[in-house]
Design a protein around this motif. Structure first.
Motif, PDB file in Angstrom:
ATOM      1  N   ASN A  68       0.788  -1.222   0.000  1.00  0.00           N
ATOM      2  CA  ASN A  68       0.000   0.000   0.000  1.00  0.00           C
ATOM      3  C   ASN A  68       0.824   1.278   0.000  1.00  0.00           C
ATOM      4  OD1 ASN A  68      -2.248  -1.483   0.175  1.00  0.00           O
ATOM      5  ND2 ASN A  68      -2.445  -1.301   2.363  1.00  0.00           N
ATOM      6  N   ARG A  69       2.052   1.129   0.401  1.00  0.00           N
ATOM      7  CA  ARG A  69       2.862   2.312   0.671  1.00  0.00           C
ATOM      8  C   ARG A  69       2.168   3.229   1.663  1.00  0.00           C
ATOM      9  NH1 ARG A  69       7.206   1.511  -2.217  1.00  0.00           N
ATOM     10  NH2 ARG A  69       8.298   3.173  -1.171  1.00  0.00           N
ATOM     11  N   ILE A  70       1.677   2.611   2.703  1.00  0.00           N
ATOM     12  CA  ILE A  70       1.052   3.372   3.778  1.00  0.00           C
ATOM     13  C   ILE A  70       1.639   2.893   5.104  1.00  0.00           C
ATOM     14  CG2 ILE A  70      -1.068   3.744   5.075  1.00  0.00           C
ATOM     15  CD1 ILE A  70      -2.621   3.556   2.544  1.00  0.00           C
ATOM     16  N   LEU A  92       6.189  13.284  15.078  1.00  0.00           N
ATOM     17  CA  LEU A  92       5.488  13.263  13.795  1.00  0.00           C
ATOM     18  C   LEU A  92       6.269  14.010  12.736  1.00  0.00           C
ATOM     19  CD1 LEU A  92       1.844  13.718  15.049  1.00  0.00           C
ATOM     20  CD2 LEU A  92       2.844  11.716  13.952  1.00  0.00           C
ATOM     21  N   LEU A  93       6.930  15.057  13.171  1.00  0.00           N
ATOM     22  CA  LEU A  93       7.750  15.824  12.241  1.00  0.00           C
ATOM     23  C   LEU A  93       8.776  14.913  11.575  1.00  0.00           C
ATOM     24  CD1 LEU A  93       9.398  19.179  13.314  1.00  0.00           C
ATOM     25  CD2 LEU A  93      10.206  17.762  11.461  1.00  0.00           C
ATOM     26  N   GLU A  96       7.078  12.179   9.414  1.00  0.00           N
ATOM     27  CA  GLU A  96       6.571  12.673   8.136  1.00  0.00           C
ATOM     28  C   GLU A  96       7.721  12.878   7.157  1.00  0.00           C
ATOM     29  OE1 GLU A  96       5.261  16.620   7.633  1.00  0.00           O
ATOM     30  OE2 GLU A  96       3.737  16.110   6.174  1.00  0.00           O
ATOM     31  N   ALA A  99       8.971   9.538   5.971  1.00  0.00           N
ATOM     32  CA  ALA A  99       7.944   8.877   5.166  1.00  0.00           C
ATOM     33  C   ALA A  99       7.914   9.481   3.767  1.00  0.00           C
ATOM     34  CB  ALA A  99       6.579   9.006   5.822  1.00  0.00           C
ATOM     35  N   GLN A 100       8.069  10.762   3.733  1.00  0.00           N
ATOM     36  CA  GLN A 100       8.028  11.440   2.447  1.00  0.00           C
ATOM     37  C   GLN A 100       9.206  11.015   1.588  1.00  0.00           C
ATOM     38  OE1 GLN A 100       6.688  15.478   2.592  1.00  0.00           O
ATOM     39  NE2 GLN A 100       8.230  16.116   1.129  1.00  0.00           N
ATOM     40  N   ASN A 103       8.598   7.788   0.271  1.00  0.00           N
ATOM     41  CA  ASN A 103       7.402   7.747  -0.533  1.00  0.00           C
ATOM     42  C   ASN A 103       6.287   6.881   0.059  1.00  0.00           C
ATOM     43  OD1 ASN A 103       5.840   8.538  -2.697  1.00  0.00           O
ATOM     44  ND2 ASN A 103       6.490   6.815  -3.955  1.00  0.00           N
ATOM     45  N   TYR A 104       6.073   7.074   1.317  1.00  0.00           N
ATOM     46  CA  TYR A 104       4.942   6.421   1.969  1.00  0.00           C
ATOM     47  C   TYR A 104       3.974   7.495   2.463  1.00  0.00           C
ATOM     48  CZ  TYR A 104       6.804   1.665   2.224  1.00  0.00           C
ATOM     49  OH  TYR A 104       7.224   0.402   1.921  1.00  0.00           O
ATOM     50  N   ASP A 105       2.718   7.136   2.566  1.00  0.00           N
ATOM     51  CA  ASP A 105       1.756   8.027   3.197  1.00  0.00           C
ATOM     52  C   ASP A 105       1.548   7.562   4.630  1.00  0.00           C
ATOM     53  OD1 ASP A 105       1.204   9.803   1.102  1.00  0.00           O
ATOM     54  OD2 ASP A 105      -0.064   8.320   0.141  1.00  0.00           O
ATOM     55  N   LEU A 106       1.017   8.458   5.416  1.00  0.00           N
ATOM     56  CA  LEU A 106       0.802   8.127   6.825  1.00  0.00           C
ATOM     57  C   LEU A 106      -0.675   7.978   7.133  1.00  0.00           C
ATOM     58  CD1 LEU A 106       3.292  10.571   8.541  1.00  0.00           C
ATOM     59  CD2 LEU A 106       3.576   8.148   8.029  1.00  0.00           C
ATOM     60  N   LEU A 107      -1.008   6.912   7.793  1.00  0.00           N
ATOM     61  CA  LEU A 107      -2.388   6.726   8.210  1.00  0.00           C
ATOM     62  C   LEU A 107      -2.457   6.912   9.713  1.00  0.00           C
ATOM     63  CD1 LEU A 107      -5.256   5.882   7.312  1.00  0.00           C
ATOM     64  CD2 LEU A 107      -4.654   3.587   8.030  1.00  0.00           C
ATOM     65  N   LEU A 108      -3.132   7.957  10.139  1.00  0.00           N
ATOM     66  CA  LEU A 108      -3.271   8.165  11.573  1.00  0.00           C
ATOM     67  C   LEU A 108      -4.432   7.329  12.076  1.00  0.00           C
ATOM     68  CD1 LEU A 108      -2.694  11.986  11.935  1.00  0.00           C
ATOM     69  CD2 LEU A 108      -1.091  10.097  11.930  1.00  0.00           C
TER      70      LEU A 108
ATOM     71  N   PHE B  80       4.115  18.946   9.490  1.00  0.00           N
ATOM     72  CA  PHE B  80       4.686  19.124  10.816  1.00  0.00           C
ATOM     73  C   PHE B  80       5.917  19.998  10.958  1.00  0.00           C
ATOM     74  CE2 PHE B  80       2.371  15.063  10.930  1.00  0.00           C
ATOM     75  CZ  PHE B  80       1.343  15.519  11.722  1.00  0.00           C
ATOM     76  N   PRO B  81       6.720  20.107   9.938  1.00  0.00           N
ATOM     77  CA  PRO B  81       7.945  20.877  10.146  1.00  0.00           C
ATOM     78  C   PRO B  81       7.730  22.102  11.008  1.00  0.00           C
ATOM     79  CG  PRO B  81       7.995  20.013   7.984  1.00  0.00           C
ATOM     80  CD  PRO B  81       6.722  19.515   8.627  1.00  0.00           C
ATOM     81  N   LEU B 106      -7.536   8.955   9.356  1.00  0.00           N
ATOM     82  CA  LEU B 106      -6.952  10.020   8.546  1.00  0.00           C
ATOM     83  C   LEU B 106      -5.725   9.519   7.807  1.00  0.00           C
ATOM     84  CD1 LEU B 106      -7.097  13.053  10.987  1.00  0.00           C
ATOM     85  CD2 LEU B 106      -8.654  12.456   9.133  1.00  0.00           C
ATOM     86  N   LEU B 107      -5.675   9.833   6.535  1.00  0.00           N
ATOM     87  CA  LEU B 107      -4.501   9.495   5.752  1.00  0.00           C
ATOM     88  C   LEU B 107      -3.785  10.784   5.382  1.00  0.00           C
ATOM     89  CD1 LEU B 107      -2.941   7.235   4.287  1.00  0.00           C
ATOM     90  CD2 LEU B 107      -4.289   7.770   2.270  1.00  0.00           C
ATOM     91  N   LEU B 108      -2.596  10.950   5.925  1.00  0.00           N
ATOM     92  CA  LEU B 108      -1.830  12.142   5.586  1.00  0.00           C
ATOM     93  C   LEU B 108      -1.122  11.901   4.275  1.00  0.00           C
ATOM     94  CD1 LEU B 108      -0.296  13.330   8.948  1.00  0.00           C
ATOM     95  CD2 LEU B 108      -2.482  13.861   7.877  1.00  0.00           C
ATOM     96  N   LEU B 109      -1.494  12.645   3.276  1.00  0.00           N
ATOM     97  CA  LEU B 109      -0.889  12.465   1.954  1.00  0.00           C
ATOM     98  C   LEU B 109       0.475  13.117   1.973  1.00  0.00           C
ATOM     99  CD1 LEU B 109      -2.520  10.832   0.099  1.00  0.00           C
ATOM    100  CD2 LEU B 109      -4.047  12.227   1.411  1.00  0.00           C
ATOM    101  N   THR B 110       1.400  12.341   2.364  1.00  0.00           N
ATOM    102  CA  THR B 110       2.731  12.799   2.659  1.00  0.00           C
ATOM    103  C   THR B 110       3.627  12.567   1.474  1.00  0.00           C
ATOM    104  OG1 THR B 110       2.658  12.458   5.005  1.00  0.00           O
ATOM    105  CG2 THR B 110       4.743  12.058   3.925  1.00  0.00           C
ATOM    106  N   GLY B 111       3.545  11.368   0.992  1.00  0.00           N
ATOM    107  CA  GLY B 111       4.443  10.966  -0.075  1.00  0.00           C
ATOM    108  C   GLY B 111       4.176  11.726  -1.356  1.00  0.00           C
ATOM    109  N   ARG B 126      -2.722   9.039  -5.665  1.00  0.00           N
ATOM    110  CA  ARG B 126      -2.954   8.095  -4.589  1.00  0.00           C
ATOM    111  C   ARG B 126      -4.048   8.608  -3.683  1.00  0.00           C
ATOM    112  NH1 ARG B 126       1.817   7.499  -1.062  1.00  0.00           N
ATOM    113  NH2 ARG B 126       2.258   6.098  -2.748  1.00  0.00           N
TER     114      ARG B 126
END
Lengths: 343, 343
Positions: A68-70, A92-93, A96, A99-100, A103-108, B80-81, B106-111, B126
């Motif tokens: 999923n890249r999540i 989280l900083l 994130e 993760a960036q 190339n993954y997204d974050l699911l809270l 977050f930065p 929540l999905l943070l669209l980070t990537g 995505r």
DNA sequence: ATTAGCTGCTAATGCGTATTAGCAGTCAAG
DNA sequence: CTTGACTGCTAATACGCATTAGCAGCTAAT
């Protein structure tokens, strides 16, 4: 809004006069496979794709690929509510950021549980949406942790954790040595009677501070006061401090230190003139207090980054996960001075 | 360890001695269908599910049904930065709260994109993993916004947005009226010569402040100074302020106000004794400055909450999405006083 | 005795993509 | 003329779930 049915590879295939498989191959086939599709066909397909504005449905794509890249982020307390905000934000900083890069997204994992009762394995657990997950919080549920360790779902904890039916993969701060270094500093400045304001456990974070502290005692250093409860009235703590002849107090909680400092100042005492104070950790909002406490730095962002990197390695390469403690550098501050001879 | 093969409904089915379909039905069948599965069977299946800790793969679920109970959160800057942290955090707080109530994750669209170049449609969006998405940021990419508006993917912007090939669904703060109210307050205190420190656009947020300000002029109020660039040297701004005879300065950026106040104090001038200062907005870290500026409050959490609620309505009930401006109440503060007669 | 209706399930299919096995055709070497 | 290798594709399947059609067995009514 007219919702024109999404284009699929099938549609593209029909328009280009090829099969769905060919479209997929043109889009992202392995070089070896691509080599067998002549330039001319590729261009025809590409052209149709461009003119139609087709984009592969990422859901289907992930469904087929299995990844999923999540990354899931589970917090044992709500991630943002103001009181906690400063606790989680720096982690989280770092998370994130990494993760960036990966190339993954974050699911809270928010919906996980309402209010106090957050459980990873709560009913209707959604954890597995993500390919793996990061777990943070001051205190963990031991039973859940055991289950995680026992399972085959990749995760990494932020903050050191005791074994739970097996070693827990984590990235933590080395609070024990951070604390020890501060005690040594106090020793070097002539202190011998120490006070410790904070519980000796059971959370790993507090246990580590205590063990670092306790392990550095002896050899001229003596614990003359231990206030185990956090949040005790400042006056009370101050009285105890003065009463027992301690020349330096180690605080687990910044809040306690701030309150005691204020109380001391009100009585005309000065820090570190009359006694020294050390805080075992760094706190984002420390700047708000006018006093810059001597403390150690917790590299929260770096912890987030490294934990994320480790998790990705676990997911992508099946690595087993390890245990990392990051050094907590001392912060000079202005509240640790030479020991004062008490009269 | 290669493939930690997750449990599937098939596995559950085998363990419970039923078919995959039955498992699915037990999990989330329509009441009519559920009625035809006897209690005993349901319990057997549930029991297996509970003991194995099985969870439906949301990707597959989404594939089959089209819904996920996931809300995407896209930020045009990293969420977050540190510099931005205080900008996004309160929004996220409200968003998380409401998402939890509505039982969405929540999905943070980070990537989505690294560094400056964040694009919603960057890689085969995505975005669509989520059922809908919230978009936040100081400035939007107009082209992307148009594409979003034109598409059939549910989204809600946080902050007012101009039409982009159609009305943009948003929940914003009413900066124009917030600003107007402060101007009126200044008028009531006898001010007539005003200064405005901040750009008139092009971002909606700054444009609204300016239009609220500009629209309130006339009728005895005069703009005697407009410093359009943000971050100008404080000394320079101060000189201009004093030179033009302004009795009150309106700042778009808190940072400018803080620096000018400091510069003024250094010269022995007092606020609001010598001139007044007003900040057009509220800033989390305002507390850190010892001066409590007169300003208006931006209800960020509430914006997050309402935007989330609106998004959920769009997703679940297909509602069209609307445009909401929340009132920005004035904050008393201590930097707006009666106009001083300048000599 | 036939029909109708109910119960308790399952087989089958679709969602949109990635991927693999393999088919039909051509060409060159043996 | 057979064999093998290569070219240019396609059919088929898997991914995990939701959903629909429908089957077999039973009861009750006609």
């Amino acid at each position: 809004m007219a919702a024109p049915k999404r284009l699929t590879q099938h549609d593209i295939a029909k328009l280009a006069g090829v099969s769905q498989a060919t479209v997929s191959l043109v889009l992202n086939g392995a070089p070896t496979a691509l080599a067998r599709i002549p330039q001319e066909t590729r261009e025809r397909v590409q052209h149709v794709i461009r003119t139609t504005g087709y984009v592969a449905d990422p859901i289907a794509r992930r469904m087929a690929k299995g990844l999923n890249r999540i990354l899931g982020v589970f917090t044992y307390e709500p991630a943002f509510p103001s009181a906690q905000a400063d606790f989680f934000t720096p982690f989280l900083l770092g998370i994130e950021e990494e993760a960036q890069i990966q190339n993954y997204d974050l699911l809270l994992l928010t919906g996980a549980g309402v209010g106090q009762d957050r459980k990873i394995f709560a009913d209707g657990n959604r954890l597995r949406i993500a390919d793996g997950c990061l777990v943070l919080g001051r205190e963990f549920d031991r039973e859940e942790l055991t289950r995680l360790v026992g399972g085959d779902y990749p995760f990494v904890a932020i903050g050191r954790r005791e074994d739970a039916g097996g070693p827990v993969p984590y990235v933590g701060g080395d609070y024990a040595n951070g604390t020890r270094a501060l005690v040594e500093k106090a020793r070097a400045l002539g202190h011998s009677k120490l006070a410790y304001i904070g519980p000796p456990g059971p959370a790993e974070s507090t246990a580590d501070r205590w063990s670092g502290f306790y392990g550095a005692l002896g050899d001229g250093l003596e614990l003359v006061l231990h206030v185990e409860t956090v949040g005790r009235a400042a006056e009370e703590i101050l009285d105890a401090l003065l009463g027992c002849g301690a020349t330096v107090a180690f605080f687990v909680e910044l809040a306690d230190a701030v309150r005691v400092e204020a109380a001391a100042r009100e009585r005309g005492l000065s820090i570190p003139g009359d006694f020294s104070a050390v805080v075992l950790g760094s706190h984002i909002r420390a700047e708000r207090s006018h006093v810059q406490f001597t403390a150690f730095d917790i590299p929260r962002e770096e912890m987030g980054r490294q934990a994320t990197a480790m998790l990705v390695r676990r997911i992508e390469r099946g690595e087993p996960g390890s245990q990392i403690l990051l050094t907590c550098e001392p912060v000079e501050g202005e509240t640790l001075g030479p020991a004062k001879r008490r009269t």
